[in-house]
Structures are given as structure tokens and as C-alpha cells.
Design a protein around this motif. Structure first.
Motif, PDB file in Angstrom:
ATOM      1  N   GLY A   1       0.773  -1.235   0.000  1.00 32.60           N
ATOM      2  CA  GLY A   1       0.000   0.000   0.000  1.00 32.60           C
ATOM      3  C   GLY A   1       0.802   1.280   0.000  1.00 32.60           C
ATOM      4  N   GLY A   2       2.113   1.189   0.116  1.00 31.99           N
ATOM      5  CA  GLY A   2       2.930   2.401   0.116  1.00 31.99           C
ATOM      6  C   GLY A   2       4.401   2.074   0.281  1.00 31.99           C
ATOM      7  N   SER A   3       5.219   3.093   0.140  1.00 33.43           N
ATOM      8  CA  SER A   3       6.672   2.923   0.263  1.00 33.43           C
ATOM      9  C   SER A   3       7.098   2.953   1.726  1.00 33.43           C
ATOM     10  CB  SER A   3       7.392   4.036  -0.490  1.00 33.43           C
ATOM     11  OG  SER A   3       8.785   3.998  -0.230  1.00 33.43           O
ATOM     12  N   PRO A   4       8.011   2.056   2.120  1.00 34.54           N
ATOM     13  CA  PRO A   4       8.532   2.087   3.494  1.00 34.54           C
ATOM     14  C   PRO A   4       9.754   2.986   3.656  1.00 34.54           C
ATOM     15  CG  PRO A   4       9.353   0.141   2.399  1.00 34.54           C
ATOM     16  CD  PRO A   4       8.465   0.855   1.394  1.00 34.54           C
ATOM     17  N   ILE A   5      10.102   3.764   2.646  1.00 29.17           N
ATOM     18  CA  ILE A   5      11.367   4.503   2.673  1.00 29.17           C
ATOM     19  C   ILE A   5      11.406   5.532   3.810  1.00 29.17           C
ATOM     20  CG2 ILE A   5      10.632   6.215   0.947  1.00 29.17           C
ATOM     21  CD1 ILE A   5      13.492   6.187  -0.121  1.00 29.17           C
ATOM     22  N   LEU A   6      10.264   6.158   4.119  1.00 27.54           N
ATOM     23  CA  LEU A   6      10.267   7.132   5.211  1.00 27.54           C
ATOM     24  C   LEU A   6      10.509   6.446   6.547  1.00 27.54           C
ATOM     25  CD1 LEU A   6       9.893   9.943   6.402  1.00 27.54           C
ATOM     26  CD2 LEU A   6       7.407   9.554   6.376  1.00 27.54           C
ATOM     27  N   LYS A   7       9.836   5.330   6.793  1.00 29.76           N
ATOM     28  CA  LYS A   7      10.025   4.629   8.064  1.00 29.76           C
ATOM     29  C   LYS A   7      11.458   4.145   8.218  1.00 29.76           C
ATOM     30  CE  LYS A   7       5.205   3.188   8.549  1.00 29.76           C
ATOM     31  NZ  LYS A   7       4.256   2.059   8.687  1.00 29.76           N
ATOM     32  N   TRP A   8      12.025   3.618   7.127  1.00 32.14           N
ATOM     33  CA  TRP A   8      13.426   3.170   7.220  1.00 32.14           C
ATOM     34  C   TRP A   8      14.360   4.346   7.484  1.00 32.14           C
ATOM     35  CZ3 TRP A   8      14.601  -1.314   8.603  1.00 32.14           C
ATOM     36  CH2 TRP A   8      13.993  -2.473   8.106  1.00 32.14           C
ATOM     37  N   THR A   9      14.146   5.465   6.783  1.00 30.87           N
ATOM     38  CA  THR A   9      15.042   6.615   6.947  1.00 30.87           C
ATOM     39  C   THR A   9      14.937   7.191   8.355  1.00 30.87           C
ATOM     40  OG1 THR A   9      14.734   7.110   4.584  1.00 30.87           O
ATOM     41  CG2 THR A   9      15.771   8.808   5.929  1.00 30.87           C
ATOM     42  N   GLU A  10      13.718   7.247   8.897  1.00 31.67           N
ATOM     43  CA  GLU A  10      13.547   7.724  10.270  1.00 31.67           C
ATOM     44  C   GLU A  10      14.284   6.809  11.250  1.00 31.67           C
ATOM     45  OE1 GLU A  10      12.377  10.459  11.264  1.00 31.67           O
ATOM     46  OE2 GLU A  10      10.549  11.077  10.229  1.00 31.67           O
ATOM     47  N   LEU A  11      14.146   5.517  11.055  1.00 30.53           N
ATOM     48  CA  LEU A  11      14.820   4.575  11.950  1.00 30.53           C
ATOM     49  C   LEU A  11      16.336   4.693  11.825  1.00 30.53           C
ATOM     50  CD1 LEU A  11      14.740   2.243  13.969  1.00 30.53           C
ATOM     51  CD2 LEU A  11      14.493   0.669  12.029  1.00 30.53           C
ATOM     52  N   GLN A  12      16.834   4.769  10.600  1.00 28.36           N
ATOM     53  CA  GLN A  12      18.270   4.924  10.376  1.00 28.36           C
ATOM     54  C   GLN A  12      18.780   6.206  11.029  1.00 28.36           C
ATOM     55  OE1 GLN A  12      17.977   4.807   6.129  1.00 28.36           O
ATOM     56  NE2 GLN A  12      18.511   2.644   5.974  1.00 28.36           N
ATOM     57  N   GLY A  13      18.040   7.291  10.874  1.00 29.81           N
ATOM     58  CA  GLY A  13      18.463   8.566  11.447  1.00 29.81           C
ATOM     59  C   GLY A  13      18.492   8.545  12.958  1.00 29.81           C
ATOM     60  N   GLN A  14      17.475   7.929  13.571  1.00 28.19           N
ATOM     61  CA  GLN A  14      17.435   7.854  15.029  1.00 28.19           C
ATOM     62  C   GLN A  14      18.597   7.034  15.570  1.00 28.19           C
ATOM     63  OE1 GLN A  14      15.675   9.424  17.185  1.00 28.19           O
ATOM     64  NE2 GLN A  14      16.288   8.305  19.039  1.00 28.19           N
ATOM     65  N   LEU A  15      18.827   5.875  14.964  1.00 24.06           N
ATOM     66  CA  LEU A  15      19.927   5.016  15.420  1.00 24.06           C
ATOM     67  C   LEU A  15      21.281   5.690  15.199  1.00 24.06           C
ATOM     68  CD1 LEU A  15      18.632   1.573  14.095  1.00 24.06           C
ATOM     69  CD2 LEU A  15      18.575   2.410  16.457  1.00 24.06           C
ATOM     70  N   MET A  16      21.423   6.390  14.089  1.00 29.51           N
ATOM     71  CA  MET A  16      22.652   7.125  13.801  1.00 29.51           C
ATOM     72  C   MET A  16      22.913   8.190  14.876  1.00 29.51           C
ATOM     73  SD  MET A  16      23.391   9.639  10.537  1.00 29.51           S
ATOM     74  CE  MET A  16      22.021  10.720  11.018  1.00 29.51           C
ATOM     75  N   CYS A  17      21.886   8.961  15.213  1.00 31.48           N
ATOM     76  CA  CYS A  17      22.069  10.034  16.193  1.00 31.48           C
ATOM     77  C   CYS A  17      22.340   9.501  17.591  1.00 31.48           C
ATOM     78  CB  CYS A  17      20.853  10.957  16.185  1.00 31.48           C
ATOM     79  SG  CYS A  17      20.768  12.019  14.719  1.00 31.48           S
ATOM     80  N   GLU A  18      21.746   8.361  17.929  1.00 34.90           N
ATOM     81  CA  GLU A  18      22.052   7.745  19.220  1.00 34.90           C
ATOM     82  C   GLU A  18      23.546   7.432  19.317  1.00 34.90           C
ATOM     83  OE1 GLU A  18      19.565   4.328  19.622  1.00 34.90           O
ATOM     84  OE2 GLU A  18      17.718   5.490  19.850  1.00 34.90           O
ATOM     85  N   GLN A  19      24.110   6.930  18.243  1.00 35.51           N
ATOM     86  CA  GLN A  19      25.550   6.646  18.244  1.00 35.51           C
ATOM     87  C   GLN A  19      26.367   7.924  18.248  1.00 35.51           C
ATOM     88  OE1 GLN A  19      27.264   3.765  15.698  1.00 35.51           O
ATOM     89  NE2 GLN A  19      25.705   2.212  16.039  1.00 35.51           N
ATOM     90  N   LEU A  20      25.942   8.918  17.465  1.00 42.53           N
ATOM     91  CA  LEU A  20      26.700  10.166  17.382  1.00 42.53           C
ATOM     92  C   LEU A  20      26.773  10.865  18.737  1.00 42.53           C
ATOM     93  CD1 LEU A  20      25.471  11.623  13.975  1.00 42.53           C
ATOM     94  CD2 LEU A  20      27.820  10.989  14.549  1.00 42.53           C
ATOM     95  N   ASP A  21      25.710  10.819  19.500  1.00 43.31           N
ATOM     96  CA  ASP A  21      25.732  11.450  20.821  1.00 43.31           C
ATOM     97  C   ASP A  21      26.807  10.826  21.713  1.00 43.31           C
ATOM     98  OD1 ASP A  21      23.711  13.164  20.123  1.00 43.31           O
ATOM     99  OD2 ASP A  21      22.124  12.065  21.154  1.00 43.31           O
ATOM    100  N   LYS A  22      27.107   9.545  21.470  1.00 46.39           N
ATOM    101  CA  LYS A  22      28.125   8.855  22.264  1.00 46.39           C
ATOM    102  C   LYS A  22      29.539   9.132  21.733  1.00 46.39           C
ATOM    103  CE  LYS A  22      24.927   5.067  23.314  1.00 46.39           C
ATOM    104  NZ  LYS A  22      24.618   3.632  23.059  1.00 46.39           N
ATOM    105  N   VAL A  23      29.708   9.075  20.408  1.00 44.12           N
ATOM    106  CA  VAL A  23      31.066   9.166  19.842  1.00 44.12           C
ATOM    107  C   VAL A  23      31.502  10.594  19.572  1.00 44.12           C
ATOM    108  CG1 VAL A  23      30.850   6.870  18.803  1.00 44.12           C
ATOM    109  CG2 VAL A  23      30.312   8.892  17.422  1.00 44.12           C
ATOM    110  N   SER A  24      30.543  11.525  19.517  1.00 44.18           N
ATOM    111  CA  SER A  24      30.894  12.920  19.248  1.00 44.18           C
ATOM    112  C   SER A  24      30.159  13.843  20.227  1.00 44.18           C
ATOM    113  CB  SER A  24      30.545  13.284  17.794  1.00 44.18           C
ATOM    114  OG  SER A  24      30.962  14.598  17.486  1.00 44.18           O
ATOM    115  N   PRO A  25      30.472  13.761  21.517  1.00 47.27           N
ATOM    116  CA  PRO A  25      29.749  14.562  22.519  1.00 47.27           C
ATOM    117  C   PRO A  25      29.917  16.063  22.321  1.00 47.27           C
ATOM    118  CG  PRO A  25      31.678  13.488  23.490  1.00 47.27           C
ATOM    119  CD  PRO A  25      31.493  12.895  22.131  1.00 47.27           C
ATOM    120  N   ALA A  26      31.018  16.465  21.690  1.00 48.56           N
ATOM    121  CA  ALA A  26      31.253  17.904  21.495  1.00 48.56           C
ATOM    122  C   ALA A  26      30.232  18.528  20.550  1.00 48.56           C
ATOM    123  CB  ALA A  26      32.662  18.125  20.950  1.00 48.56           C
TER     124      ALA A  26
END
Length: 384
Positions: free
Chosen positions: A87-112
Motif C-alpha cells: 500500500g505504500g513505500s517504506p522509505i520514510l520509516k526506514w530513513t527515520e529509523l536509520q536517522g534515530q539510530l545514527m544520532c544515538e551513536q553520534l551522541d556517544k562518539v561525538s559529545p562535542a
């Protein structure tokens, strides 16, 4: 014949809730750029209309009239395809998930540079890039990273997204006190290569051992008109570089080739087409395949319908394929999330706000908008 169908939107509903918790006042905003896809069939017409009237994506005669006509004519066919993948493309849900997981890691590895917040900007469907820019401005970050989600650069894809930002700020005031930078291409990043190689290994392991070494690894990427290639678009060479690196990571374990999918219209495009390549290899006696979407970082209609249904199922039965599987897109594979966070972390630590290659035009470019856009980005990023 066995076809490996990849996950669609419903297959990760349980993990979708993980990206609901968002930082409200980020220090660093990361705008993830992509073409997008309609989430519902009633968005298909407007999605196609935006594509068919975007001269960075496709050039048509009397485009202001022909583009809308093509969009209207193709809407029912494309709606049917989206219905067949849920019924539709999952690209938005995947991109949101990828972005959230990416930022969780960035907060740890790049606190500055924390806290980090991802934003999604689509070219042809909501959330549209220009609307997302307004959201970013309201959050008042210190820094904005424009992060293309096309690993390999093309004027028709990445270029169109970057040009849309240029056009937006040509008509709207640029916010003050924000530092801008760009990640425009990353098709040979080691962790991206490892992700794709692992996806291939996962599928190779499902073939019986007596067949495994003879399986053809058929890389497939969205095609491009030869007119753009002859103008000097970097896309074909960057796709080739990604393929080379993946096969190097795999130790040249299998026969492999590169083909091109999703051609539109009668003009000459990059060849061979993916379906023609499958037919050709079957005639040569090769009947076991893994299709590898080398240029797509998440599932969408070109993987879930074109590869899975049209090629792995319908075409495979028609031409007598023995076994065909499709490597899953990177999606939320841990290696891929590591790739995204590593790319951004390295970029944030770099003194180079933009790749000098991005500021170059194709050698045979005659597009005045492209010339103006490149100059604007050079000033925006303070590149000297």
C-alpha cells in the motif's frame, strides 16, 4: 525457483517506535536527503508530477505540459504496484529509523557536537525538503549537515536535492548564525562496503554448497540516460567503484556483473538492463543469481516490486531460473548504522565543510542553475 523477498514496511513495525523520541533543541541538525516515496496510493499522482516536472531528474520537450500528462497517465499503474507491496513505500520509516539510530551513536562518539537530531527531506513527497528546512530553522541548531542518502552522486538525484535547497533559499532568507556543511557521496566507505558484502554472504549461504561458487552476483543500480552520462555525470563510475570494493571485500568469491534497472521512456540509457542481463546469462547456462541493489540504502518500490516481484518471481519463472535471491538493502543492519554514524562523525571533525568534487560541474554542463547553485554552496560552506 526460489525468490528471497526482502522486508517491507510491516516487517519492522515493532522497531518503528524507536524513532519516536526526538531531541527538541539539537546542537547539530543532520538533514537526510532522498527522493522519497508515497506512503499511500493517494500520494502517487503528486509524487509522479514532481518527478516529471523536475528538469534535474528528467528533461522532456514542453515539460510543463508533457510532464503532467505522463504523471496522470502512469498514476494507475504505479498505484497498482504500491498496492502489491503493502500500500505504500517504506522509505520514510526506514530513513527515520536509520536517522534515530545514527544520532544515538553520534551522541556517544561525538559529545562535542551533541545533541544530534536527524531530519528527513524528500524531493518529491512529504516530508518535502523545503518544509523540513523550516522545521530545522525553528529548532535553531548551531550546525546543519546536508547528508545525501544516495551513496553515489548523480546530478539527477543528489544534485536535484541540493539544487532544491539552493532554490528554496534563493526565495527565502537564509537563517543567521548556522554553520552549514555537506556530505555529498560515500559509495566506497568501508563500512558501507562491509554491509553490502554481508548481505550478499547471507544470501550465498542459503544456496546448496554444490551451487554456491557458481552463483552470479548481479549488482543492479537505477539507470541513467546516456545524455547525462555523456555530459560527464559521475554516477556510473561511482557505482563501478562500489561494485569493485564489494567484490574485493568478498575475495572475488563469485562471478559477478553490473546491470541497470528502472529505465523510463524511449531514449537510450545505461545498459544492459537488469532483466536483459538475467535473460542473457540464462541463455549462457547460468541459472543461479543473487540480485544486489548497490545504490539503494533502504527498501522501496525498486527493490520490493521491480526486483522481488518482476524479476525474482515473474521473470525467473519465464526464463527458467533455478534459484534467485535478492540481497536485502542495508536498512538497519548494525554495520550500516555504524557507517552512517562514522561518516557524519568524521565529517564533523573535519576542517573541510564540503568535498571540492561537489563544487565542480560536469565537464559538458550547460545548466545555468547548476552553475549558480555551485557558487552559492561554495559561499554557504565558506569554502576557500
Amino acid at each position: 525457483m526460489l525468490c528471497k523477498l526482502a522486508n517491507n514496511a510491516a516487517n519492522f513495525a515493532t522497531s518503528a517506535g524507536r524513532f519516536s523520541n526526538q531531541v527538541q533543541s539539537p546542537k547539530t541538525a543532520i538533514l537526510m536527503l532522498n527522493m522519497g516515496g508515497p506512503q499511500h496510493t493517494d500520494q502517487v499522482h503528486d509524487y509522479l508530477l514532481r518527478i516529471m516536472t523536475d528538469r534535474d531528474m528528467i528533461q522532456l520537450p514542453i515539460q510543463s505540459r508533457l510532464g503532467p500528462w505522463i504523471a496522470q497517465r502512469r498514476t494507475p499503474e504505479v498505484q497498482k504496484k504500491y498496492k502489491e507491496i503493502g500500500g505504500g513505500s517504506p522509505i520514510l520509516k526506514w530513513t527515520e529509523l536509520q536517522g534515530q539510530l545514527m544520532c544515538e551513536q553520534l551522541d556517544k562518539v561525538s559529545p562535542a557536537t551533541a545533541p544530534h537530531k536527524h531530519y528527513v527531506g524528500f524531493r518529491y513527497v512529504n516530508p518535502l525538503t523545503e518544509d523540513t528546512l523550516a522545521r530545522i530553522e525553528s529548532d535553531k541548531p548551531e550546525r546543519v549537515v546536508l547528508f545525501s542518502q544516495y551513496p553515489q552522486y548523480s546530478c539527477a538525484t543528489s544534485g536535484s536535492s541540493f539544487n532544491s535547497i539552493f532554490s528554496h533559499y534563493r526565495e527565502n532568507s537564509l537563517p543567521a548564525n548556522i554553520k552549514w556543511s555537506i556530505i555529498d557521496r560515500w559509495g566506497t566507505h568501508p563500512l558501507l562496503i562491509k554491509t553490502i558484502a554481508q548481505r550478499i554472504r547471507d544470501e550465498l549461504a542459503k544456496f546448496v554448497e554444490t551451487k554456491r561458487n557458481d552463483v552470479v552476483i548481479l549488482f543492479t543500480a537505477h539507470s541513467l540516460p546516456l545524455k547525462a552520462v555523456n555530459r560527464g555525470d559521475a554516477y556510473p563510475s561511482e557505482i563501478g567503484a562500489s561494485v569493485h570494493m564489494v567484490m574485493q571485500e568478498l575475495g572475488q568469491s563469485n562471478p559477478y556483473s553490473l546491470a541497470w534497472q528502472s529505465k523510463v521512456g524511449p531514449l537510450p540509457w545505461l545498459a544492459p538492463a537488469t532483466d536483459d542481463a538475467i535473460k542473457g546469462y540464462v541463455k549462457q547456462g547460468r541459472k543461479n543469481f543473487i540480485l544486489v541493489p548497490i545504490a539503494f540504502v533502504n527498501e522501496h518500490i525498486e527493490t520490493l516490486h521491480e526486483l522481488d516481484i518482476e524479476y525474482c518471481d515473474e521473470l525467473a519463472k519465464e526464463v527458467g531460473v533455478e534459484e534467485i535471491r535478492r540481497a536485502v538493502a542495508p536498512n538497519d543492519h548494525p554495520l550500516f548504522i555504524d557507517a552512517l554514524s562514522s561518516i557524519v562523525a568524521d565529517h564533523l571533525q573535519s576542517t573541510q565543510p564540503v568535498n571540492p568534487k561537489f563544487l565542480m560541474r560536469c565537464p559538458m554542463c550547460t545548466n545555468p542553475r547548476c552553475r549558480e547553485s555551485k557558487k552559492w554552496y561554495q559561499q554557504l560552506c565558506g569554502f576557500k
